[in-house]
Motif scaffolding. Structure first.
Motif, PDB file in Angstrom:
ATOM      1  N   GLY A   1       0.958  -1.059   0.081  1.00 47.08           N
ATOM      2  CA  GLY A   1       0.104   0.128   0.122  1.00 47.08           C
ATOM      3  C   GLY A   1       0.775   0.990   0.067  1.00 47.08           C
ATOM      4  N   GLY A   2       0.318   2.449  -0.294  1.00 43.88           N
ATOM      5  CA  GLY A   2       1.157   3.548  -0.390  1.00 43.88           C
ATOM      6  C   GLY A   2       2.026   3.653   1.017  1.00 43.88           C
ATOM      7  N   GLY A   3       3.389   3.796   0.672  1.00 36.71           N
ATOM      8  CA  GLY A   3       4.208   4.169   2.028  1.00 36.71           C
ATOM      9  C   GLY A   3       4.684   2.722   2.820  1.00 36.71           C
ATOM     10  N   VAL A  49       3.160  -2.124  -6.751  1.00 41.54           N
ATOM     11  CA  VAL A  49       3.092  -0.881  -5.942  1.00 41.54           C
ATOM     12  C   VAL A  49       2.271  -0.002  -6.958  1.00 41.54           C
ATOM     13  CG1 VAL A  49       5.368  -1.713  -5.172  1.00 41.54           C
ATOM     14  CG2 VAL A  49       5.354  -0.407  -7.180  1.00 41.54           C
ATOM     15  N   ASP A  50       2.199   1.258  -6.029  1.00 40.62           N
ATOM     16  CA  ASP A  50       1.709   2.637  -6.828  1.00 40.62           C
ATOM     17  C   ASP A  50       3.065   3.367  -7.088  1.00 40.62           C
ATOM     18  OD1 ASP A  50      -0.428   2.054  -4.245  1.00 40.62           O
ATOM     19  OD2 ASP A  50      -1.096   2.484  -6.341  1.00 40.62           O
ATOM     20  N   ALA A  51       3.763   3.116  -8.123  1.00 42.30           N
ATOM     21  CA  ALA A  51       4.651   3.916  -8.782  1.00 42.30           C
ATOM     22  C   ALA A  51       3.777   4.916  -9.640  1.00 42.30           C
ATOM     23  CB  ALA A  51       5.584   3.188  -9.383  1.00 42.30           C
ATOM     24  N   THR A  97       3.199  -2.108 -11.665  1.00 46.45           N
ATOM     25  CA  THR A  97       2.687  -0.798 -10.915  1.00 46.45           C
ATOM     26  C   THR A  97       1.290  -0.537 -11.189  1.00 46.45           C
ATOM     27  OG1 THR A  97       2.902   1.530 -10.971  1.00 46.45           O
ATOM     28  CG2 THR A  97       3.325   0.638 -12.907  1.00 46.45           C
ATOM     29  N   PHE A  98       0.601  -0.124 -10.234  1.00 43.95           N
ATOM     30  CA  PHE A  98      -0.878   0.244 -10.420  1.00 43.95           C
ATOM     31  C   PHE A  98      -0.959   1.534 -11.018  1.00 43.95           C
ATOM     32  CE2 PHE A  98      -1.460  -3.397  -8.067  1.00 43.95           C
ATOM     33  CZ  PHE A  98      -0.825  -3.512  -6.713  1.00 43.95           C
ATOM     34  N   ALA A  99      -0.580   1.648 -12.284  1.00 39.58           N
ATOM     35  CA  ALA A  99      -0.403   2.845 -13.209  1.00 39.58           C
ATOM     36  C   ALA A  99      -0.837   2.491 -14.610  1.00 39.58           C
ATOM     37  CB  ALA A  99       0.675   3.856 -12.746  1.00 39.58           C
ATOM     38  N   GLY A 117     -10.125  14.703  -4.230  1.00 37.69           N
ATOM     39  CA  GLY A 117      -8.951  14.601  -3.522  1.00 37.69           C
ATOM     40  C   GLY A 117      -7.696  14.041  -4.545  1.00 37.69           C
ATOM     41  N   ARG A 118      -8.454  13.229  -5.641  1.00 37.24           N
ATOM     42  CA  ARG A 118      -7.531  12.628  -6.711  1.00 37.24           C
ATOM     43  C   ARG A 118      -7.242  13.506  -8.033  1.00 37.24           C
ATOM     44  NH1 ARG A 118      -7.751   6.055  -5.651  1.00 37.24           N
ATOM     45  NH2 ARG A 118      -5.540   6.525  -6.388  1.00 37.24           N
ATOM     46  N   THR A 119      -7.735  14.520  -8.077  1.00 38.38           N
ATOM     47  CA  THR A 119      -7.758  15.341  -9.199  1.00 38.38           C
ATOM     48  C   THR A 119      -6.336  15.327  -9.811  1.00 38.38           C
ATOM     49  OG1 THR A 119      -9.471  16.728  -8.878  1.00 38.38           O
ATOM     50  CG2 THR A 119      -7.938  17.577 -10.144  1.00 38.38           C
ATOM     51  N   LYS A 175      -6.281   2.292 -14.615  1.00 36.06           N
ATOM     52  CA  LYS A 175      -7.149   2.361 -13.469  1.00 36.06           C
ATOM     53  C   LYS A 175      -7.793   3.839 -13.237  1.00 36.06           C
ATOM     54  CE  LYS A 175      -4.089   3.948  -9.796  1.00 36.06           C
ATOM     55  NZ  LYS A 175      -3.389   3.533  -8.591  1.00 36.06           N
ATOM     56  N   HIS A 176      -9.029   3.941 -12.677  1.00 29.94           N
ATOM     57  CA  HIS A 176      -9.810   2.797 -11.901  1.00 29.94           C
ATOM     58  C   HIS A 176     -10.975   2.628 -12.920  1.00 29.94           C
ATOM     59  CE1 HIS A 176      -7.410   5.153  -8.899  1.00 29.94           C
ATOM     60  NE2 HIS A 176      -7.507   4.051  -8.369  1.00 29.94           N
ATOM     61  N   TRP A 177     -11.208   1.335 -13.274  1.00 36.00           N
ATOM     62  CA  TRP A 177     -12.442   1.182 -14.064  1.00 36.00           C
ATOM     63  C   TRP A 177     -13.727   1.227 -13.219  1.00 36.00           C
ATOM     64  CZ3 TRP A 177     -13.009   0.490 -19.268  1.00 36.00           C
ATOM     65  CH2 TRP A 177     -14.412  -0.205 -19.659  1.00 36.00           C
ATOM     66  N   SER A 179     -12.775   0.414  -9.979  1.00 36.58           N
ATOM     67  CA  SER A 179     -13.018   1.780  -9.226  1.00 36.58           C
ATOM     68  C   SER A 179     -13.623   1.362  -8.164  1.00 36.58           C
ATOM     69  CB  SER A 179     -13.482   2.762 -10.075  1.00 36.58           C
ATOM     70  OG  SER A 179     -13.969   4.100  -9.177  1.00 36.58           O
ATOM     71  N   LEU A 180     -13.231   2.089  -6.977  1.00 37.22           N
ATOM     72  CA  LEU A 180     -14.109   1.777  -5.745  1.00 37.22           C
ATOM     73  C   LEU A 180     -15.499   2.866  -5.773  1.00 37.22           C
ATOM     74  CD1 LEU A 180     -11.098   2.331  -3.185  1.00 37.22           C
ATOM     75  CD2 LEU A 180     -12.618   0.287  -3.409  1.00 37.22           C
ATOM     76  N   SER A 181     -15.801   3.797  -6.936  1.00 41.60           N
ATOM     77  CA  SER A 181     -16.927   4.406  -7.214  1.00 41.60           C
ATOM     78  C   SER A 181     -17.912   3.681  -7.515  1.00 41.60           C
ATOM     79  CB  SER A 181     -16.596   5.555  -7.955  1.00 41.60           C
ATOM     80  OG  SER A 181     -16.035   5.025  -9.285  1.00 41.60           O
ATOM     81  N   SER A 184      -9.354  -6.222  -7.977  1.00 40.77           N
ATOM     82  CA  SER A 184     -10.136  -5.085  -7.181  1.00 40.77           C
ATOM     83  C   SER A 184      -9.086  -3.897  -6.604  1.00 40.77           C
ATOM     84  CB  SER A 184     -10.912  -5.685  -6.207  1.00 40.77           C
ATOM     85  OG  SER A 184      -9.903  -6.205  -5.123  1.00 40.77           O
ATOM     86  N   ASP A 185      -9.664  -2.765  -6.044  1.00 40.13           N
ATOM     87  CA  ASP A 185      -9.052  -2.120  -5.357  1.00 40.13           C
ATOM     88  C   ASP A 185      -9.159  -2.409  -3.809  1.00 40.13           C
ATOM     89  OD1 ASP A 185      -8.945   1.711  -5.644  1.00 40.13           O
ATOM     90  OD2 ASP A 185      -7.618   0.270  -4.582  1.00 40.13           O
ATOM     91  N   TRP A 186      -8.543  -1.492  -3.016  1.00 40.83           N
ATOM     92  CA  TRP A 186      -8.111  -1.614  -1.647  1.00 40.83           C
ATOM     93  C   TRP A 186      -9.657  -2.158  -0.846  1.00 40.83           C
ATOM     94  CZ3 TRP A 186      -3.151  -1.230   0.627  1.00 40.83           C
ATOM     95  CH2 TRP A 186      -3.193  -1.285   2.139  1.00 40.83           C
ATOM     96  N   ASN A 187      -9.677  -3.228  -0.513  1.00 32.27           N
ATOM     97  CA  ASN A 187     -10.939  -3.613   0.349  1.00 32.27           C
ATOM     98  C   ASN A 187     -12.243  -3.239  -0.407  1.00 32.27           C
ATOM     99  OD1 ASN A 187      -9.859  -4.875   2.551  1.00 32.27           O
ATOM    100  ND2 ASN A 187      -9.158  -2.774   3.345  1.00 32.27           N
ATOM    101  N   ASN A 221      -9.585   2.995   2.288  1.00 32.62           N
ATOM    102  CA  ASN A 221      -8.756   4.082   1.983  1.00 32.62           C
ATOM    103  C   ASN A 221      -7.430   3.942   2.950  1.00 32.62           C
ATOM    104  OD1 ASN A 221     -11.290   5.718   1.415  1.00 32.62           O
ATOM    105  ND2 ASN A 221      -9.409   6.411   0.073  1.00 32.62           N
ATOM    106  N   HIS A 222      -6.792   2.538   3.027  1.00 32.11           N
ATOM    107  CA  HIS A 222      -5.787   2.495   3.936  1.00 32.11           C
ATOM    108  C   HIS A 222      -6.027   3.013   5.534  1.00 32.11           C
ATOM    109  CE1 HIS A 222      -3.547   1.855   0.329  1.00 32.11           C
ATOM    110  NE2 HIS A 222      -4.148   3.092  -0.032  1.00 32.11           N
ATOM    111  N   LEU A 223      -7.254   3.533   5.821  1.00 34.03           N
ATOM    112  CA  LEU A 223      -7.237   4.249   7.046  1.00 34.03           C
ATOM    113  C   LEU A 223      -7.499   3.105   8.090  1.00 34.03           C
ATOM    114  CD1 LEU A 223      -9.995   7.056   6.325  1.00 34.03           C
ATOM    115  CD2 LEU A 223      -7.451   7.126   6.813  1.00 34.03           C
TER     116      LEU A 223
HETATM  117  C1  GLC Z   1      -5.789   2.544  -3.073  1.00 38.49           C
HETATM  118  C2  GLC Z   1      -6.241   3.241  -4.621  1.00 38.49           C
HETATM  119  C3  GLC Z   1      -5.611   2.540  -5.691  1.00 38.49           C
HETATM  120  C4  GLC Z   1      -4.040   1.955  -5.074  1.00 38.49           C
HETATM  121  C5  GLC Z   1      -4.447   0.985  -4.066  1.00 38.49           C
HETATM  122  C6  GLC Z   1      -3.235   0.410  -3.775  1.00 38.49           C
HETATM  123  O1  GLC Z   1      -6.871   2.840  -2.291  1.00 38.49           O
HETATM  124  O2  GLC Z   1      -7.464   3.537  -4.785  1.00 38.49           O
HETATM  125  O3  GLC Z   1      -5.370   3.654  -6.827  1.00 38.49           O
HETATM  126  O4  GLC Z   1      -3.615   1.459  -6.471  1.00 38.49           O
HETATM  127  O5  GLC Z   1      -5.161   1.434  -3.065  1.00 38.49           O
HETATM  128  O6  GLC Z   1      -2.640   1.145  -2.964  1.00 38.49           O
END
Ligand code: GLC
Length: 609
Positions: A34-36, A74-76, A123-125, A137-139, A188-190, A234-236, A266-269, A497-499
């Motif tokens: 996940g990020g970080g 990874v999210d590169a 990479t998730f890009a 927030g992701r503009t 992403k994100h579909w 997409s989570l949307s 899928s995306d995170w959870n 959201n990693h929270l």
């Molecule tokens: C995040 C993002 C996604 C990212 C994934 C892994 O919640 O929505 O863009 O690739 O989780 O970090």
């Protein structure tokens, strides 16, 4: 393959919640950061060691386990920006302003090299969002509000990342493998992530199918044609239906109509909100066409739930076989079986990681991304011999220039953890002997404009009135995803959201796009200096257009720098006229009285770009 081995391939835990031995024991197909989420000292060598351990475990064949290499993701998204010392490129909104698809392909190739240096293959890009509302927030992850620009970039970034060795025959999956330095891309994100109502992250995109196709689906066509082999959901939602459960969008449109032959992750959870009963949610998502499930922590529960739903007949074995076939196809076609263990791979711990050559390309991208909105009295270009005060919270803060998804999920402040780059101040200091870095909240800022999060500068010599001009770097602090939304506070499901699960409420960035309300210290600093007769060039560091009517009015020059990344010195290259402005707004500048249309941008001599 046994059912357990098949379900294992469909499972993607997060590195902090799965060990190499569990990768083998549960036949795990992929692991992510996940990020970080970074191993050891967060150097390439630490990443290679981690990936080597996972890969080796996945390849230990025995009576119970088939040797199928694990795939690490990874999210590169703007360079391999998790890792210390990486080359960090401008976020996509700045690249969209640059209007240079060839540059995007070079950025993709460099990013792939620096991801391979860490022993990572995926990479998730690119993010192919077509952001419609700057409150999102992701503009900054979106290249443009215009689907044509996003589509023009989509194929180039995929070819850059995958090494150009992949030719997708219209997305039918006629892949010829990655280039020698390539990594797997993930479109992403579909689908429709950038079109949610009021820009709410993970919100609802309420449009008819014609608009969904014309705006949000269109950029995926060139991405698939360029050979993208993975797509993230997409989570949307679309018209109230979660994309993660949308069989029509995933199975019928993406895989059927568009002929996508790779796999869908899928995306995170992303399954959690689909149904009260987790087993129902799992069945909905897998039956909708999701092939791999990003389930960072509760991955054992996922495995158990999917096994139970297959045994109950809720999920047909044919669907499982299709998912696994797609995953294995991508692993075979991308050469993962032949690449060998990460330690021994070409490019692992590569010396080009964070190299001067890479950083020069990033600095070129910074230069080309800058948009000039105002140049009153020819205040620009600056004179290298002038007495220049450089101040503002972003003046000497490389972390602020990088924004989110940089070392930490939410990004970092300060310079310590952005190694090898240059701040705006460092770029100016290098060429202008008369430049002085004003303290943040120091004597040259308006009284009382202290800043808890800024980076204090050295106090300048001389009197305040000595300066010919002031460069004031203003704007947003780093953020990512929903924490960057502009909206009223609202509770979200814990654990997304990693929270951390206990988080409960997702605190947005603010409730207005007005910079003067979000960060009044910026306007105070500008007015404090211009009020003393010192002309101000404001440099806005932000992930999106903001309402800056007052800041614009108080400044002689106004430059939009977006989120330029580690090579902030590129800002100085243009401020002094070594290069002209070529950037144009990828999003219309809306919200205040002062509006600039999509595509607007001035050159130094005043003509429009
Ligand atoms: C995040 C993002 C996604 C990212 C994934 C892994 O919640 O929505 O863009 O690739 O989780 O970090």
């Amino acid at each position: 393959m046994t059912l357990d081995q098949k379900i294992g391939q469909m499972t993607q835990p997060e590195r902090m919640h799965v060990s190499p031995s569990e990768v083998k024991r549960y036949h795990i197909g992929s692991v992510l950061s996940g990020g970080g989420s970074c191993p050891g000292d967060n150097r390439p060598v630490d990443w290679v060691a981690m990936n080597d351990a996972y890969w080796s475990a996945s390849m230990e064949e025995d009576d119970d386990h088939l040797a199928i290499p694990v795939l690490y993701g990874v999210d590169a998204i703007h360079g391999n920006a998790n890792v210390l010392g990486a080359t960090i490129f401008p976020h996509n909104i700045g690249l969209g302003a640059a209007g240079d698809p060839e540059l995007i392909e070079r950025i993709g190739r460099i990013t792939a090299r620096e991801v391979r240096a860490a022993g990572v293959d995926w990479t998730f890009a690119p993010t192919l969002a077509v952001a419609q509302d700057p409150r999102w927030g992701r503009t900054y992850e979106s290249y443009s509000e215009d689907p044509g620009v996003v589509g023009e970039y989509a194929g180039r970034i995929v070819r850059g990342l995958q090494g150009g060795g992949v030719v997708g025959a219209g997305g039918v999956g006629d892949f010829v493998g990655l280039g020698p330095e390539g990594i797997l891309a993930c479109a992403k994100h579909w689908v429709g992530d950038g079109g949610t109502r009021d820009g709410v992250d993970q919100g609802d995109t309420v449009v008819d199918e014609e608009e969904l196709r014309r705006v949000h689906i269109a950029p995926y066509v060139p991405a698939l044609e360029a050979g993208a082999m993975t797509v993230m959901v997409s989570l949307s939602s679309w018209n109230g239906e979660k994309c993660h459960a949308h069989r029509y969008l995933i199975q019928d449109v993406l895989k059927g109509e568009m002929g996508f032959g790779g796999f869908v992750v899928s995306d995170w959870n992303g399954l959690d909100p689909l149904a009260e009963d987790y087993g129902d949610a799992v069945a909905m998502a897998v039956n909708a066409g999701i092939d791999m499930v990003m389930v960072p922590e509760a991955w054992k529960a996922f495995i158990a739930a999917l096994r139970e739903r297959v045994e109950r007949g809720d999920v047909p074995v044919e669907r499982i076989d299709d998912a696994v076939e797609r995953i294995l196809r991508v692993k075979f076609v991308s050469g993962l079986f032949e690449r060998g263990r990460p330690w021994g791979r070409r490019g692992a711990n590569g010396s080009s990681f964070g190299s001067r050559e890479h950083r020069e390309v990033a600095r070129e991208a910074v230069r080309k991304s800058l948009v000039l909105l105002k140049n009153e009295g020819g205040v620009l270009p600056l004179d290298k011999g002038a007495r220049i005060l450089v101040t503002g919270r972003g003046a000497h803060d490389r972390g602020r220039l990088c924004g989110g998804f940089t070392v930490e999920w939410q990004g970092v402040l300060g310079n310590d953890r952005i190694e090898g780059g240059t701040s705006v101040w460092e770029g100016i200091e290098a060429v202008a002997p008369g430049a002085v870095l004003g303290g943040v909240g120091g004597s040259w800022d308006v009284e009382g404009v202290g800043e808890e999060e800024g980076v204090g500068g050295t106090q300048g010599e001389g009197e305040e009135g000595d300066f010919d001009v002031a460069v004031v770097v203003i704007g947003e602090r780093p953020y990512a995803e929903g924490l960057g939304d502009i909206r009223e506070e609202s509770p979200v499901r814990p654990g997304t959201n990693h929270l951390p699960a206990g988080a409960g409420v997702l605190k947005p960035y603010g409730d207005t796009l007005e910079l003067a309300a979000l960060h009044p210290e910026d306007l105070a600093t500008i007015r404090g200096l211009s009020g003393r007769g010192i002309p101000v060039v404001a440099v806005l560091v932000s992930g999106r257009p903001l309402v800056v009517d007052e800041e614009l009015a108080a400044s002689a020059g106004f430059v939009v720098a977006w989120l330029p990344g580690s090579e902030g010195g590129g800002v100085a290259d243009v401020l002094f006229g070594d290069f002209d402005f070529v950037g144009r707004l990828g999003m219309g500048w809306v919200g205040g009285e002062v509006l600039f249309p999509w595509g607007y941008g001035l050159r130094l001599l005043g003509s429009e770009v």
